[in-house]
Design a protein around this motif. Structure first.
Motif, PDB file in Angstrom:
ATOM      1  N   ILE A  34      92.714 -36.950  32.636  1.00  0.00           N
ATOM      2  CA  ILE A  34      92.272 -36.508  33.968  1.00  0.00           C
ATOM      3  C   ILE A  34      93.397 -36.498  34.965  1.00  0.00           C
ATOM      4  CG2 ILE A  34      91.015 -37.661  35.806  1.00  0.00           C
ATOM      5  CD1 ILE A  34      89.065 -38.950  33.917  1.00  0.00           C
ATOM      6  N   TYR A  35      94.354 -37.612  35.060  1.00  0.00           N
ATOM      7  CA  TYR A  35      95.451 -37.410  35.941  1.00  0.00           C
ATOM      8  C   TYR A  35      96.286 -36.201  35.894  1.00  0.00           C
ATOM      9  CZ  TYR A  35      94.182 -42.278  37.120  1.00  0.00           C
ATOM     10  OH  TYR A  35      93.468 -43.378  37.342  1.00  0.00           O
ATOM     11  N   LEU A  36      96.570 -35.742  34.484  1.00  0.00           N
ATOM     12  CA  LEU A  36      97.346 -34.580  34.160  1.00  0.00           C
ATOM     13  C   LEU A  36      96.536 -33.301  34.800  1.00  0.00           C
ATOM     14  CD1 LEU A  36      99.619 -33.085  32.692  1.00  0.00           C
ATOM     15  CD2 LEU A  36      98.295 -33.188  30.754  1.00  0.00           C
ATOM     16  N   LEU A  37      95.288 -33.064  34.511  1.00  0.00           N
ATOM     17  CA  LEU A  37      94.680 -32.121  35.020  1.00  0.00           C
ATOM     18  C   LEU A  37      94.456 -31.888  36.532  1.00  0.00           C
ATOM     19  CD1 LEU A  37      91.566 -32.000  32.569  1.00  0.00           C
ATOM     20  CD2 LEU A  37      93.795 -30.359  32.548  1.00  0.00           C
ATOM     21  N   LEU A  38      94.576 -33.307  37.291  1.00  0.00           N
ATOM     22  CA  LEU A  38      94.341 -33.369  38.439  1.00  0.00           C
ATOM     23  C   LEU A  38      95.862 -32.777  39.214  1.00  0.00           C
ATOM     24  CD1 LEU A  38      92.366 -36.781  39.176  1.00  0.00           C
ATOM     25  CD2 LEU A  38      91.665 -34.284  39.693  1.00  0.00           C
ATOM     26  N   VAL A  39      96.713 -32.941  38.829  1.00  0.00           N
ATOM     27  CA  VAL A  39      97.998 -32.369  39.514  1.00  0.00           C
ATOM     28  C   VAL A  39      98.342 -30.904  38.987  1.00  0.00           C
ATOM     29  CG1 VAL A  39      98.917 -35.034  39.455  1.00  0.00           C
ATOM     30  CG2 VAL A  39      99.510 -33.249  37.241  1.00  0.00           C
ATOM     31  N   VAL A  40      97.637 -30.511  38.068  1.00  0.00           N
ATOM     32  CA  VAL A  40      97.800 -29.088  37.644  1.00  0.00           C
ATOM     33  C   VAL A  40      97.257 -28.248  38.933  1.00  0.00           C
ATOM     34  CG1 VAL A  40      97.133 -27.254  36.216  1.00  0.00           C
ATOM     35  CG2 VAL A  40      97.782 -29.476  35.299  1.00  0.00           C
ATOM     36  N   PRO A  41      97.923 -27.321  39.245  1.00  0.00           N
ATOM     37  CA  PRO A  41      97.341 -26.073  40.436  1.00  0.00           C
ATOM     38  C   PRO A  41      96.278 -25.354  39.646  1.00  0.00           C
ATOM     39  CG  PRO A  41      99.581 -25.431  39.383  1.00  0.00           C
ATOM     40  CD  PRO A  41      99.136 -26.720  38.973  1.00  0.00           C
ATOM     41  N   THR A  42      94.974 -25.996  39.965  1.00  0.00           N
ATOM     42  CA  THR A  42      93.754 -25.239  39.549  1.00  0.00           C
ATOM     43  C   THR A  42      93.302 -24.219  39.862  1.00  0.00           C
ATOM     44  OG1 THR A  42      92.986 -27.655  39.219  1.00  0.00           O
ATOM     45  CG2 THR A  42      91.472 -26.059  38.985  1.00  0.00           C
ATOM     46  N   LEU A  43      93.617 -23.961  41.238  1.00  0.00           N
ATOM     47  CA  LEU A  43      93.252 -22.559  41.871  1.00  0.00           C
ATOM     48  C   LEU A  43      93.961 -21.394  41.070  1.00  0.00           C
ATOM     49  CD1 LEU A  43      91.372 -21.183  43.630  1.00  0.00           C
ATOM     50  CD2 LEU A  43      93.146 -21.525  45.380  1.00  0.00           C
ATOM     51  N   LEU A  44      95.268 -21.861  40.846  1.00  0.00           N
ATOM     52  CA  LEU A  44      96.047 -20.649  40.445  1.00  0.00           C
ATOM     53  C   LEU A  44      95.587 -20.402  38.761  1.00  0.00           C
ATOM     54  CD1 LEU A  44      98.400 -18.675  40.368  1.00  0.00           C
ATOM     55  CD2 LEU A  44     100.032 -20.695  39.783  1.00  0.00           C
ATOM     56  N   ILE A  45      95.563 -21.523  38.043  1.00  0.00           N
ATOM     57  CA  ILE A  45      95.082 -21.216  36.737  1.00  0.00           C
ATOM     58  C   ILE A  45      93.763 -20.460  36.764  1.00  0.00           C
ATOM     59  CG2 ILE A  45      94.218 -22.411  34.698  1.00  0.00           C
ATOM     60  CD1 ILE A  45      96.467 -24.687  35.267  1.00  0.00           C
ATOM     61  N   LEU A  46      92.695 -21.014  37.630  1.00  0.00           N
ATOM     62  CA  LEU A  46      91.422 -20.428  37.499  1.00  0.00           C
ATOM     63  C   LEU A  46      91.646 -18.929  38.006  1.00  0.00           C
ATOM     64  CD1 LEU A  46      89.117 -22.817  39.811  1.00  0.00           C
ATOM     65  CD2 LEU A  46      89.168 -22.283  37.203  1.00  0.00           C
ATOM     66  N   ALA A  47      92.452 -18.352  38.953  1.00  0.00           N
ATOM     67  CA  ALA A  47      92.756 -16.908  39.182  1.00  0.00           C
ATOM     68  C   ALA A  47      93.269 -16.212  38.271  1.00  0.00           C
ATOM     69  CB  ALA A  47      93.736 -16.983  40.286  1.00  0.00           C
ATOM     70  N   LEU A  48      94.359 -16.919  37.463  1.00  0.00           N
ATOM     71  CA  LEU A  48      94.884 -16.127  36.226  1.00  0.00           C
ATOM     72  C   LEU A  48      93.768 -15.871  35.170  1.00  0.00           C
ATOM     73  CD1 LEU A  48      98.222 -17.947  36.347  1.00  0.00           C
ATOM     74  CD2 LEU A  48      97.767 -15.533  37.025  1.00  0.00           C
ATOM     75  N   ILE A  49      93.042 -16.901  34.709  1.00  0.00           N
ATOM     76  CA  ILE A  49      92.154 -16.869  33.673  1.00  0.00           C
ATOM     77  C   ILE A  49      90.854 -15.941  33.887  1.00  0.00           C
ATOM     78  CG2 ILE A  49      90.355 -18.092  32.273  1.00  0.00           C
ATOM     79  CD1 ILE A  49      92.293 -20.437  32.408  1.00  0.00           C
ATOM     80  N   ALA A  50      90.358 -16.017  35.298  1.00  0.00           N
ATOM     81  CA  ALA A  50      89.458 -14.905  35.931  1.00  0.00           C
ATOM     82  C   ALA A  50      89.988 -13.593  35.732  1.00  0.00           C
ATOM     83  CB  ALA A  50      88.862 -15.322  37.113  1.00  0.00           C
ATOM     84  N   ASN A  51      91.176 -13.621  36.258  1.00  0.00           N
ATOM     85  CA  ASN A  51      91.652 -12.056  36.233  1.00  0.00           C
ATOM     86  C   ASN A  51      91.828 -11.499  34.946  1.00  0.00           C
ATOM     87  OD1 ASN A  51      92.631  -9.829  37.843  1.00  0.00           O
ATOM     88  ND2 ASN A  51      94.565 -10.464  36.891  1.00  0.00           N
ATOM     89  N   ALA A  52      92.088 -12.498  33.807  1.00  0.00           N
ATOM     90  CA  ALA A  52      92.470 -11.921  32.352  1.00  0.00           C
ATOM     91  C   ALA A  52      91.198 -11.616  31.819  1.00  0.00           C
ATOM     92  CB  ALA A  52      93.084 -13.262  31.695  1.00  0.00           C
ATOM     93  N   THR A  53      89.798 -12.265  32.131  1.00  0.00           N
ATOM     94  CA  THR A  53      88.724 -12.094  31.569  1.00  0.00           C
ATOM     95  C   THR A  53      88.060 -10.698  32.200  1.00  0.00           C
ATOM     96  OG1 THR A  53      87.819 -13.761  32.881  1.00  0.00           O
ATOM     97  CG2 THR A  53      88.368 -14.280  30.692  1.00  0.00           C
ATOM     98  N   GLY A  54      88.808 -10.244  33.158  1.00  0.00           N
ATOM     99  CA  GLY A  54      88.067  -9.065  33.945  1.00  0.00           C
ATOM    100  C   GLY A  54      86.957  -9.347  34.789  1.00  0.00           C
ATOM    101  N   GLY A  55      87.040 -10.627  35.594  1.00  0.00           N
ATOM    102  CA  GLY A  55      85.830 -10.851  36.544  1.00  0.00           C
ATOM    103  C   GLY A  55      84.544 -11.107  35.773  1.00  0.00           C
ATOM    104  N   ASP A  56      84.331 -11.336  34.558  1.00  0.00           N
ATOM    105  CA  ASP A  56      83.056 -11.525  33.862  1.00  0.00           C
ATOM    106  C   ASP A  56      82.371 -12.910  34.355  1.00  0.00           C
ATOM    107  OD1 ASP A  56      80.820 -11.818  32.237  1.00  0.00           O
ATOM    108  OD2 ASP A  56      82.020 -11.482  30.431  1.00  0.00           O
ATOM    109  N   TRP A  57      81.389 -12.934  34.910  1.00  0.00           N
ATOM    110  CA  TRP A  57      80.934 -14.138  35.620  1.00  0.00           C
ATOM    111  C   TRP A  57      80.660 -15.177  34.501  1.00  0.00           C
ATOM    112  CZ3 TRP A  57      75.876 -15.759  34.103  1.00  0.00           C
ATOM    113  CH2 TRP A  57      75.071 -14.870  33.374  1.00  0.00           C
ATOM    114  N   ARG A  58      80.394 -14.950  33.231  1.00  0.00           N
ATOM    115  CA  ARG A  58      80.098 -15.904  32.222  1.00  0.00           C
ATOM    116  C   ARG A  58      81.379 -16.636  31.970  1.00  0.00           C
ATOM    117  NH1 ARG A  58      77.815 -11.133  30.735  1.00  0.00           N
ATOM    118  NH2 ARG A  58      75.787 -11.143  30.453  1.00  0.00           N
ATOM    119  N   TRP A  59      82.481 -16.016  31.768  1.00  0.00           N
ATOM    120  CA  TRP A  59      83.807 -16.623  31.601  1.00  0.00           C
ATOM    121  C   TRP A  59      84.251 -17.597  33.064  1.00  0.00           C
ATOM    122  CZ3 TRP A  59      86.456 -17.840  27.541  1.00  0.00           C
ATOM    123  CH2 TRP A  59      86.153 -17.089  26.481  1.00  0.00           C
TER     124      TRP A  59
END
Length: 336
Positions: free
Chosen positions: A170-195
């Motif tokens: 939990i502490y490890l994931l809390l210090v990770v820049p979540t928004l940046l990872i979300l943006a990268l993964i969402a962009n890699a999946t082509g904006g599919d709402w399921r992903w």
């Protein structure tokens, strides 16, 4: 003249010679009396647990109903849900249809919310975008609540190395820049709402799990949890039946607030171009496309922004009303 022996004392206290069955009212199998003397009373068929649960539900509903702002929020939210489900019946256009004769038109009788610079009907797109945002928000909030409740409760129940491993993750994931990872993964999946739902769940449960862990530490020391453990019940059963129900008020409020947070997160991602992408639309995607035409076509921004504002404010009011209803120490709850 013969005399009969005296009748012994009746065990029911009736005088000798008195027919009890002639005057006593009929009894049901459970001992409850009916006014007409036939069968058991309906309230006698309810178990004490069922009566206690129904009484608590009525009390919570009464407390919630006393909060006028929460009722307004509930009405607005229900209307928005109905609009998302049945709003498409009031237009002949789909959110992907193009009207080449009405490109960039303002609101009119033919297009209630106007059209965009491509010719899409904005009303149909708002209906579809609201539906898509609601599906994403409710799914993510429900998934986050379930995962956080079980992970936090199991960490507190087992303790030891399980607790240390879960808290470290939990502490490890809390210090990770979540928004940046979300943006990268969402962009890699082509904006599919399921992903997008999967990614938001995977990176959204940590803070809530930490809160559940802290509250569960006091519950695992209760006598009923110890008794269930001594009786040999599996840990998952103990957590699901004895621990999580005692956190119901916290989980319900977190679910309501999670819907608001997910809508805002999805809107931010779509606004930055990393969320839902065309041909699909969401409220965030509509805002992202409308902000560029705010000067020339302001209706492209104002209508999605108004629906988004109503959605977030209504859910915030509902969450506030649920908090007051479930918390007996709050001012609104005490008044009821």
């Amino acid at each position: 003249m013969s005399t009969l022996p005296p009748e012994p004392n009746r065990p029911d206290g009736a005088p000798p010679g008195h027919d009890v069955t002639a005057t006593a009212p009929l009894m049901g199998e459970t001992g409850g009396l009916l006014a007409d003397g036939v069968g058991p009373r309906q309230d006698s068929l309810q178990t004490p647990i069922a009566r206690r649960r129904s009484g608590r539900a009525r009390l919570l509903a009464k407390r919630f109903a006393r909060n006028k702002s929460a009722l307004v929020g509930l009405v607005v939210f229900v209307l928005l849900v109905l609009f998302a489900i049945f709003g498409g019946l009031f237009t002949s256009y789909s959110y992907t249809d193009v009207d080449f004769l009405a490109i960039g038109f303002p609101p009119s009788s033919g297009h209630w919310f106007g059209t965009n610079d491509v010719g899409n009907d904005l009303y149909a797109q708002v209906v579809h975008g609201l539906r898509r945002s609601l599906v994403i928000a409710v799914s993510v909030s429900l998934g986050v609540t379930v995962i956080a409740s079980f992970v936090g409760a199991l960490a507190a129940y087992f303790g030891g190395w399980v607790q240390r491993a879960v808290l470290g993750l939990i502490y490890l994931l809390l210090v990770v820049p979540t928004l940046l990872i979300l943006a990268l993964i969402a962009n890699a999946t082509g904006g599919d709402w399921r992903w997008l739902i999967v990614v938001l769940i995977l990176f959204g449960w940590m803070m809530m799990a930490r809160i559940v862990f802290s509250m569960t530490q006091t519950i695992v020391t209760r006598d009923y949890v110890r008794a269930a453990r001594y009786l040999g019940e599996p840990p998952l059963t103990i957590v699901a039946r004895h621990i999580i129900p005692n956190l119901a008020s916290l989980l319900v409020i977190n679910f309501a607030l999670g819907v608001v947070g997910t809508v805002l997160t999805e809107t931010a991602l779509s606004f930055l171009g990393f969320g839902v992408k065309v041909p699909d639309v969401s409220l965030g995607a509509l805002l992202q496309s409308g902000v560029g035409a705010l000067a020339a076509s302001p209706w492209l921004f104002y209508f999605p922004a108004a629906v988004l504002t109503l959605l977030t404010v209504s859910m915030a009011l509902i969450a506030d009303g649920l908090r007051d209803a479930l918390d007996p120490t709050s001012g609104a709850g005490a008044r009821s």
